[in-house]
Design a protein around this motif. Structure first.
Motif, PDB file in Angstrom:
ATOM      1  N   PRO A   1       5.475  30.503   4.010  1.00 28.38           N
ATOM      2  CA  PRO A   1       4.617  29.359   3.675  1.00 28.38           C
ATOM      3  C   PRO A   1       5.341  28.030   3.876  1.00 28.38           C
ATOM      4  CG  PRO A   1       5.452  30.363   1.671  1.00 28.38           C
ATOM      5  CD  PRO A   1       5.911  31.241   2.798  1.00 28.38           C
ATOM      6  N   LEU A   2       4.617  27.062   4.373  1.00 32.74           N
ATOM      7  CA  LEU A   2       5.219  25.773   4.685  1.00 32.74           C
ATOM      8  C   LEU A   2       4.173  24.665   4.659  1.00 32.74           C
ATOM      9  CD1 LEU A   2       4.273  25.153   7.853  1.00 32.74           C
ATOM     10  CD2 LEU A   2       5.995  26.866   8.326  1.00 32.74           C
ATOM     11  N   VAL A   3       4.690  23.437   4.721  1.00 32.29           N
ATOM     12  CA  VAL A   3       3.852  22.245   4.812  1.00 32.29           C
ATOM     13  C   VAL A   3       4.206  21.526   6.097  1.00 32.29           C
ATOM     14  CG1 VAL A   3       3.416  19.954   3.842  1.00 32.29           C
ATOM     15  CG2 VAL A   3       3.533  21.916   2.334  1.00 32.29           C
ATOM     16  N   LEU A   4       3.194  21.116   6.833  1.00 28.56           N
ATOM     17  CA  LEU A   4       3.382  20.313   8.040  1.00 28.56           C
ATOM     18  C   LEU A   4       2.946  18.888   7.740  1.00 28.56           C
ATOM     19  CD1 LEU A   4       1.954  22.763  10.737  1.00 28.56           C
ATOM     20  CD2 LEU A   4       4.365  22.309  10.235  1.00 28.56           C
ATOM     21  N   GLN A   5       3.865  17.926   7.908  1.00 34.83           N
ATOM     22  CA  GLN A   5       3.555  16.519   7.677  1.00 34.83           C
ATOM     23  C   GLN A   5       3.674  15.744   8.983  1.00 34.83           C
ATOM     24  OE1 GLN A   5       6.221  14.892   4.747  1.00 34.83           O
ATOM     25  NE2 GLN A   5       5.013  15.611   3.004  1.00 34.83           N
ATOM     26  N   GLU A   6       2.744  14.839   9.213  1.00 31.99           N
ATOM     27  CA  GLU A   6       2.863  13.966  10.373  1.00 31.99           C
ATOM     28  C   GLU A   6       4.116  13.103  10.242  1.00 31.99           C
ATOM     29  OE1 GLU A   6      -1.584  13.182  12.155  1.00 31.99           O
ATOM     30  OE2 GLU A   6      -0.832  11.798  10.639  1.00 31.99           O
TER      31      GLU A   6
ATOM     32  N   GLU B   1       0.854  -1.181   0.000  1.00 29.59           N
ATOM     33  CA  GLU B   1       0.000   0.000   0.000  1.00 29.59           C
ATOM     34  C   GLU B   1       0.891   1.233   0.000  1.00 29.59           C
ATOM     35  OE1 GLU B   1      -3.389   2.098   2.896  1.00 29.59           O
ATOM     36  OE2 GLU B   1      -2.281   0.311   3.548  1.00 29.59           O
ATOM     37  N   VAL B   2       0.636   2.157  -0.901  1.00 27.95           N
ATOM     38  CA  VAL B   2       1.426   3.393  -0.987  1.00 27.95           C
ATOM     39  C   VAL B   2       0.535   4.560  -0.595  1.00 27.95           C
ATOM     40  CG1 VAL B   2       2.772   4.917  -2.470  1.00 27.95           C
ATOM     41  CG2 VAL B   2       2.919   2.443  -2.783  1.00 27.95           C
ATOM     42  N   CYS B   3       0.953   5.292   0.425  1.00 34.12           N
ATOM     43  CA  CYS B   3       0.162   6.404   0.946  1.00 34.12           C
ATOM     44  C   CYS B   3       1.007   7.674   0.970  1.00 34.12           C
ATOM     45  CB  CYS B   3      -0.301   6.111   2.375  1.00 34.12           C
ATOM     46  SG  CYS B   3      -0.917   4.439   2.666  1.00 34.12           S
ATOM     47  N   THR B   4       0.382   8.757   1.408  1.00 31.10           N
ATOM     48  CA  THR B   4       1.106   9.990   1.713  1.00 31.10           C
ATOM     49  C   THR B   4       0.768  10.374   3.149  1.00 31.10           C
ATOM     50  OG1 THR B   4      -0.721  11.362   0.887  1.00 31.10           O
ATOM     51  CG2 THR B   4       1.061  10.826  -0.661  1.00 31.10           C
ATOM     52  N   PRO B   5       1.708  10.989   3.865  1.00 30.47           N
ATOM     53  CA  PRO B   5       1.402  11.399   5.235  1.00 30.47           C
ATOM     54  C   PRO B   5       0.300  12.463   5.241  1.00 30.47           C
ATOM     55  CG  PRO B   5       3.758  11.539   4.766  1.00 30.47           C
ATOM     56  CD  PRO B   5       3.061  11.356   3.459  1.00 30.47           C
ATOM     57  N   ARG B   6      -0.474  12.504   6.294  1.00 33.07           N
ATOM     58  CA  ARG B   6      -1.431  13.596   6.433  1.00 33.07           C
ATOM     59  C   ARG B   6      -0.641  14.889   6.575  1.00 33.07           C
ATOM     60  NH1 ARG B   6      -6.027  13.292  10.578  1.00 33.07           N
ATOM     61  NH2 ARG B   6      -4.351  12.869  12.074  1.00 33.07           N
TER      62      ARG B   6
END
Length: 359
Positions: A207-212, A147-152
């Motif tokens: 600006p930024l992205v926050l990943q679990e 299974e291939v996912c992306t972090p929330r």
């Protein structure tokens, strides 16, 4: 796609910025050098690359092998009109300016016979971490051994004081990895931070992205795509975060780029057991990588990129893609010069067949 070479088990040299533990190569049948040289015309590859990329990519081994196969690399002068240079069969580029993108698009419209690696509008898709993973989010590879996912993740464009509230409303779980939203080709675009508590989130700079953050055993898989060829390499990554870490750490910590920096076990702050036995960690299954490569090439419209992928700790087949990079450090891969030369020869052969068929 099929297996091209068996698993390699060697450490990269001093020029390698990451600690490669092992690798496997998957590819389609390659065109033999002798056949290509006999049936295809000489291939001229114009390149517009930064000085750093020229040094890391156009290494003597690649230039020598390419020359033996009738391939020549010619530097493009960005100060001169592109139409006055060449002629080129292929244009290889990694310049991020809007001016260059427009020049290249105009040139390709006038010279559709020239292969551009890769289309600027497709590359632009990877320069924003919000759009970067969109093509991965709905991948369904469950029938292909994993299974291939992306972090929330959560995108923050302004007002850092609102970040704690936004994180709470989104239901994200700490710790969080903070990454710049825009990948601009500079070292700043790859800076990483780990935030342990909500109160400190307002210290971040949008600006930024926050990943679990997902525990993954301190190992990252770099999946390189060159045309239809796929190579996967194990790299040291960030150590896992446990309950003790969460209870005893507050604030925001800048993270080393251990997936591409000179990462010994000490540099990466790895558990010694991880460093000692990382070579035993199983690579992602071949069918999964084959399918992933095909799907992403089609969805992204790109032929030169890599995927940073981790396997969730405690699972056997759940993988997360955390980044996709255009034209990465191919020069760090063992045997990259052969893979890239074969890729260029396949382009030449395809062009020659189209010429013979009149299409």
């Amino acid at each position: 796609m099929r297996l091209h070479a068996e698993v390699l088990d060697e450490m990269e040299g001093q020029e390698e910025e990451g600690a490669v533990v092992a690798s496997a190569v998957l590819s389609p049948p390659l065109i033999g050098a002798a056949v290509a040289a006999a049936t295809a015309p000489r291939l001229v590859v114009g390149y517009a690359l930064t000085k750093k990329k020229v040094k890391s990519f156009l290494q003597p081994k690649l230039l020598l092998l390419a020359r033996k196969n009738g391939i020549s690399f010619v530097s493009i002068d960005e100060s001169l009109p592109l139409s006055e240079q060449g002629p080129f069969d292929v244009i290889l580029h990694k310049i991020t300016s809007k001016e260059w993108q427009q020049v290249l698009e105009d040139y390709h419209e006038e010279h559709p016979e020239v292969t551009v690696l890769d289309p600027p509008n497709a590359i632009e898709h990877l320069n924003n971490r919000q759009s970067m993973l969109e093509e991965v989010a709905d991948l369904n590879l469950s029938n292909f051994y994993g299974e291939v996912c992306t972090p929330r993740q959560l995108v923050i464009t302004k007002d850092p004081s609102s970040i704690p509230t936004a994180v709470a409303m989104a239901g994200l779980t700490l710790p969080l990895v903070a990454k710049p939203l825009v990948v601009d080709g500079t070292s700043k675009g790859h800076e990483l931070y780990l935030a342990y508590d909500e109160a400190s989130l307002s210290m971040l700079d949008p600006p930024l992205v926050l990943q679990e953050f997902i525990n993954h055993g301190g190992i990252l898989f770099k999946v390189y795509i060159i045309g239809e060829t796929v190579q996967v390499v194990r790299r040291f990554s960030l150590p896992d975060v446990n309950t003790y870490d969460l209870l005893n750490n507050v604030g925001i910590y800048r993270l080393p780029r251990v997936s591409c920096a000179a990462a010994s076990a000490d540099d990466a702050d790895l558990d010694p057991l991880i460093a000692a036995f990382s070579y035993m960690i199983e690579l992602p299954p071949r069918p999964l990588l084959e399918k992933l490569g095909r799907e992403l090439r089609s969805r992204l419209g790109l032929r030169l990129f890599n995927v940073d992928m981790i396997r969730e700790l405690g699972t056997k087949d759940r993988y997360y893609i955390i980044d996709i990079n255009y034209f990465p450090g191919f020069g760090k891969m063992p045997g990259y010069e052969h893979m890239f030369t074969d890729f260029l020869l396949s382009l030449a052969q395809s062009k020659y067949k189209r010429y013979l068929s009149g299409t």
